[in-house]
Design an enzyme around this catalytic site. Structure first.
Site, PDB file in Angstrom:
ATOM      1  N   ASP A   1       0.736  -1.251   0.070  1.00 14.03           N
ATOM      2  CA  ASP A   1       0.041   0.102  -0.149  1.00 14.03           C
ATOM      3  C   ASP A   1       0.966   1.141   0.196  1.00 14.03           C
ATOM      4  O   ASP A   1       1.602   1.562   0.904  1.00 14.03           O
ATOM      5  CB  ASP A   1      -0.849   0.224   1.468  1.00 14.03           C
ATOM      6  CG  ASP A   1      -1.872   1.255   1.158  1.00 14.03           C
ATOM      7  OD1 ASP A   1      -3.077   1.283   0.577  1.00 14.03           O
ATOM      8  OD2 ASP A   1      -1.458   2.285   1.896  1.00 14.03           O
TER       9      ASP A   1
ATOM     10  N   HIS B   1      -7.366   9.706  -2.047  1.00 16.74           N
ATOM     11  CA  HIS B   1      -6.817   9.525  -0.685  1.00 16.74           C
ATOM     12  C   HIS B   1      -7.671  10.268   0.501  1.00 16.74           C
ATOM     13  O   HIS B   1      -7.751   9.432   1.565  1.00 16.74           O
ATOM     14  CB  HIS B   1      -5.450  10.029  -0.669  1.00 16.74           C
ATOM     15  CG  HIS B   1      -4.439   9.757   0.254  1.00 16.74           C
ATOM     16  ND1 HIS B   1      -3.115   9.783   0.023  1.00 16.74           N
ATOM     17  CD2 HIS B   1      -4.377   9.356   1.585  1.00 16.74           C
ATOM     18  CE1 HIS B   1      -2.412   9.296   0.978  1.00 16.74           C
ATOM     19  NE2 HIS B   1      -3.274   8.928   1.836  1.00 16.74           N
TER      20      HIS B   1
ATOM     21  N   TYR C   1       3.353   9.842  -0.627  1.00 13.22           N
ATOM     22  CA  TYR C   1       4.277   9.293   0.185  1.00 13.22           C
ATOM     23  C   TYR C   1       5.809   9.457  -0.036  1.00 13.22           C
ATOM     24  O   TYR C   1       6.738   9.371   0.391  1.00 13.22           O
ATOM     25  CB  TYR C   1       4.046   7.959   0.312  1.00 13.22           C
ATOM     26  CG  TYR C   1       2.672   7.248   1.213  1.00 13.22           C
ATOM     27  CD1 TYR C   1       1.987   8.176   1.760  1.00 13.22           C
ATOM     28  CD2 TYR C   1       2.266   6.088   1.189  1.00 13.22           C
ATOM     29  CE1 TYR C   1       0.822   7.740   2.479  1.00 13.22           C
ATOM     30  CE2 TYR C   1       1.264   5.466   1.792  1.00 13.22           C
ATOM     31  CZ  TYR C   1       0.368   6.366   2.572  1.00 13.22           C
ATOM     32  OH  TYR C   1      -0.728   6.294   3.137  1.00 13.22           O
TER      33      TYR C   1
ATOM     34  N   ARG D   1      10.567  -7.316  12.014  1.00 10.95           N
ATOM     35  CA  ARG D   1       9.158  -7.156  12.152  1.00 10.95           C
ATOM     36  C   ARG D   1       8.426  -7.366  11.065  1.00 10.95           C
ATOM     37  O   ARG D   1       7.012  -7.585  11.165  1.00 10.95           O
ATOM     38  CB  ARG D   1       9.064  -5.617  12.471  1.00 10.95           C
ATOM     39  CG  ARG D   1       9.712  -5.436  13.944  1.00 10.95           C
ATOM     40  CD  ARG D   1       9.845  -3.798  14.518  1.00 10.95           C
ATOM     41  NE  ARG D   1      10.087  -3.626  15.916  1.00 10.95           N
ATOM     42  CZ  ARG D   1      10.124  -2.290  16.326  1.00 10.95           C
ATOM     43  NH1 ARG D   1      10.212  -1.231  15.309  1.00 10.95           N
ATOM     44  NH2 ARG D   1      10.323  -2.115  17.281  1.00 10.95           N
TER      45      ARG D   1
ATOM     46  N   LEU E   1      -1.984  -0.738  13.894  1.00 12.96           N
ATOM     47  CA  LEU E   1      -1.204  -0.724  15.129  1.00 12.96           C
ATOM     48  C   LEU E   1      -1.400   0.482  16.075  1.00 12.96           C
ATOM     49  O   LEU E   1      -0.639   0.565  17.140  1.00 12.96           O
ATOM     50  CB  LEU E   1       0.080  -1.064  14.911  1.00 12.96           C
ATOM     51  CG  LEU E   1       0.572  -2.326  14.240  1.00 12.96           C
ATOM     52  CD1 LEU E   1       1.879  -2.657  13.902  1.00 12.96           C
ATOM     53  CD2 LEU E   1      -0.128  -3.645  14.625  1.00 12.96           C
TER      54      LEU E   1
HETATM   55  P1  NAD Z   1       0.958   1.154  11.852  1.00  9.13           P
HETATM   56  O1  NAD Z   1      -0.215   1.184  12.605  1.00  9.13           O
HETATM   57  O2  NAD Z   1       1.012   0.354  10.992  1.00  9.13           O
HETATM   58  O3  NAD Z   1       2.203   1.447  12.912  1.00  9.13           O
HETATM   59  C1  NAD Z   1       3.529   1.579  12.218  1.00  9.13           C
HETATM   60  C2  NAD Z   1       4.387   1.556  13.580  1.00  9.13           C
HETATM   61  O4  NAD Z   1       4.467   0.435  14.400  1.00  9.13           O
HETATM   62  C3  NAD Z   1       5.832   1.286  12.732  1.00  9.13           C
HETATM   63  O5  NAD Z   1       6.358   2.387  12.287  1.00  9.13           O
HETATM   64  C4  NAD Z   1       6.798   0.660  13.933  1.00  9.13           C
HETATM   65  O6  NAD Z   1       7.033   1.994  15.051  1.00  9.13           O
HETATM   66  C5  NAD Z   1       5.650   0.238  14.798  1.00  9.13           C
HETATM   67  N1  NAD Z   1       5.880  -1.586  14.384  1.00  9.13           N
HETATM   68  C6  NAD Z   1       5.275  -1.936  13.427  1.00  9.13           C
HETATM   69  N2  NAD Z   1       5.390  -3.294  13.586  1.00  9.13           N
HETATM   70  C7  NAD Z   1       5.861  -3.597  14.725  1.00  9.13           C
HETATM   71  C8  NAD Z   1       6.461  -4.886  15.491  1.00  9.13           C
HETATM   72  N3  NAD Z   1       6.102  -6.171  14.816  1.00  9.13           N
HETATM   73  N4  NAD Z   1       6.864  -4.640  16.667  1.00  9.13           N
HETATM   74  C9  NAD Z   1       7.028  -3.363  17.321  1.00  9.13           C
HETATM   75  N5  NAD Z   1       6.727  -2.310  16.494  1.00  9.13           N
HETATM   76  C10 NAD Z   1       6.049  -2.355  15.388  1.00  9.13           C
HETATM   77  O7  NAD Z   1       0.980   3.028  11.391  1.00  9.13           O
HETATM   78  P2  NAD Z   1       0.953   3.357   9.934  1.00  9.13           P
HETATM   79  O8  NAD Z   1       2.097   3.538   8.938  1.00  9.13           O
HETATM   80  O9  NAD Z   1       0.428   4.934  10.209  1.00  9.13           O
HETATM   81  O10 NAD Z   1      -0.317   2.880   9.194  1.00  9.13           O
HETATM   82  C11 NAD Z   1       0.171   1.705   8.254  1.00  9.13           C
HETATM   83  C12 NAD Z   1      -0.052   1.859   6.780  1.00  9.13           C
HETATM   84  O11 NAD Z   1      -1.460   2.578   6.524  1.00  9.13           O
HETATM   85  C13 NAD Z   1       0.817   3.290   6.358  1.00  9.13           C
HETATM   86  O12 NAD Z   1       2.106   2.782   6.094  1.00  9.13           O
HETATM   87  C14 NAD Z   1       0.125   3.763   4.993  1.00  9.13           C
HETATM   88  O13 NAD Z   1       0.204   2.691   4.002  1.00  9.13           O
HETATM   89  C15 NAD Z   1      -1.396   3.404   5.369  1.00  9.13           C
HETATM   90  N6  NAD Z   1      -2.015   4.722   5.913  1.00  9.13           N
HETATM   91  C16 NAD Z   1      -3.039   5.245   5.134  1.00  9.13           C
HETATM   92  C17 NAD Z   1      -3.438   6.570   5.816  1.00  9.13           C
HETATM   93  C18 NAD Z   1      -4.462   7.189   4.539  1.00  9.13           C
HETATM   94  O14 NAD Z   1      -5.019   8.298   4.682  1.00  9.13           O
HETATM   95  N7  NAD Z   1      -5.150   6.419   3.727  1.00  9.13           N
HETATM   96  C19 NAD Z   1      -2.995   7.308   6.563  1.00  9.13           C
HETATM   97  C20 NAD Z   1      -2.036   6.632   7.513  1.00  9.13           C
HETATM   98  C21 NAD Z   1      -1.390   5.349   7.025  1.00  9.13           C
END
Ligand code: NAD
Length: 276
Positions: free
Chosen positions: A46, A109, A51, A237, A191
């Protein structure tokens, strides 16, 4: 190697239920993250124009020894590119940066309602699908009223709505509105951007199953029929977050996590009020 279950979409296509998110991942890091994920068994990535890493994602897709046809790639039209001609141009520019002839899913988006352009943008996505720029089309951050409007005006429903969703912000009303239109829900920041990983309730469930907190939360999304795109750039991870298909949460776990829901639990912007 475990394979993610597939979720059937309303247009007949299917999306791997667990994918890799790459927000806040620079190009060079994205190359390695995508390659590592594909080697670990992921078949879904994704990204988004905003980005700034579509080139890196494209390189990562080519670096792994996985046929393009097996990988589900999502990108998104950024708010400033809303409008009919602008969105079609933006979709083509994304394809060029990714080095792909077609993506699997193109999303709006954010509705960005203050711009008054999301309906025209949706019409452009309908055309983009007809033109073969993308196999499926969807939306992100759409509130029920935005969804109703585009479906009402065009008769075409998005295959999914990607929204902020995690145990502390479970979005029951929007999920129900999506389901009523045959629209799947996809969880972003699944998460809680990592903030949920120290929650004692999640930690207890993790201990019980011999899993990590991240795995428990990703499993919770899967068990709730959500599509989920956890982000990590750390190889161990990335692998850990995909090892979630060999256990299930029981009824006790599910009701315990259900109780974490908090109307104030939103981390990101509110789609109705965001001024970007
Ligand atoms: P997330 O909830 O996936 O959390 C990511 C963070 O959690 C990482 O940076 C790391 O610090 C931690 N993490 C991940 N795996 C781990 C593990 N196994 N152990 C310990 N820590 C861990 O946060 P996100 O990146 O905000 O969301 C995921 C994806 O959703 C984004 O990368 C993006 O592709 C999408 N997204 C979309 C929008 C939108 O407006 N459509 C907005 C935000 C994010």
């Amino acid at each position: 190697m475990s394979n993610s279950p597939l979720t059937k979409l309303s247009d007949g296509n299917a999306i791997p239920q667990v994918g890799l998110g790459v927000w806040q991942t620079p190009n060079d890091v994205a190359v390695e993250a995508v390659r590592t994920a594909l080697e670990a068994g992921y078949r879904h990535v994704d990204t988004a124009a905003i980005y700034g890493n579509e080139e890196g994602v494209g390189q990562g897709l080519r670096a792994a020894d996985v046929p393009r046809g097996e990988i589900f790639v999502t990108t998104k039209v950024w708010n400033e590119e809303q409008g009919y001609d602008e969105a079609l141009r933006a979709a083509k520019a994304s394809l060029k940066r990714l080095g792909l002839e077609q993506v699997d899913l193109l999303l709006i988006h954010w509705p960005s309602p203050w711009r008054g352009k999301y309906l025209e943008t949706w019409k452009a996505l309908v055309q983009a699908q007809k033109d073969g720029l993308t196999r499926s089309i969807g939306v992100s951050n759409f509130e029920p009223e935005h969804l109703e409007r585009i479906v009402g005006e065009t008769g075409v429903a998005p295959v999914l709505n990607q929204i902020e969703l995690h145990p502390r912000f479970q979005q029951k009303a929007t999920r129900a509105a999506n389901a009523a239109q045959g629209v799947k829900t996809e969880s972003w920041s699944p998460l809680g951007q990592g903030r949920l990983l120290n929650d004692p309730v999640i930690a207890n469930i993790a201990r019980k199953h011999g899993k990590t907190p991240a795995q428990v939360i990703i499993c919770w999304h899967v068990d709730n029929d959500l599509i989920v795109i956890p982000k990590s750039v750390t190889p161990s991870r990335i692998r850990e977050n995909f090892e979630v298909f060999d256990f299930q949460l029981d009824a006790d776990d599910l009701s315990t996590v259900a109780a974490l829901d908090d109307p104030e639990g939103r981390i990101g912007s509110h789609p109705l009020h965001a001024k970007f």
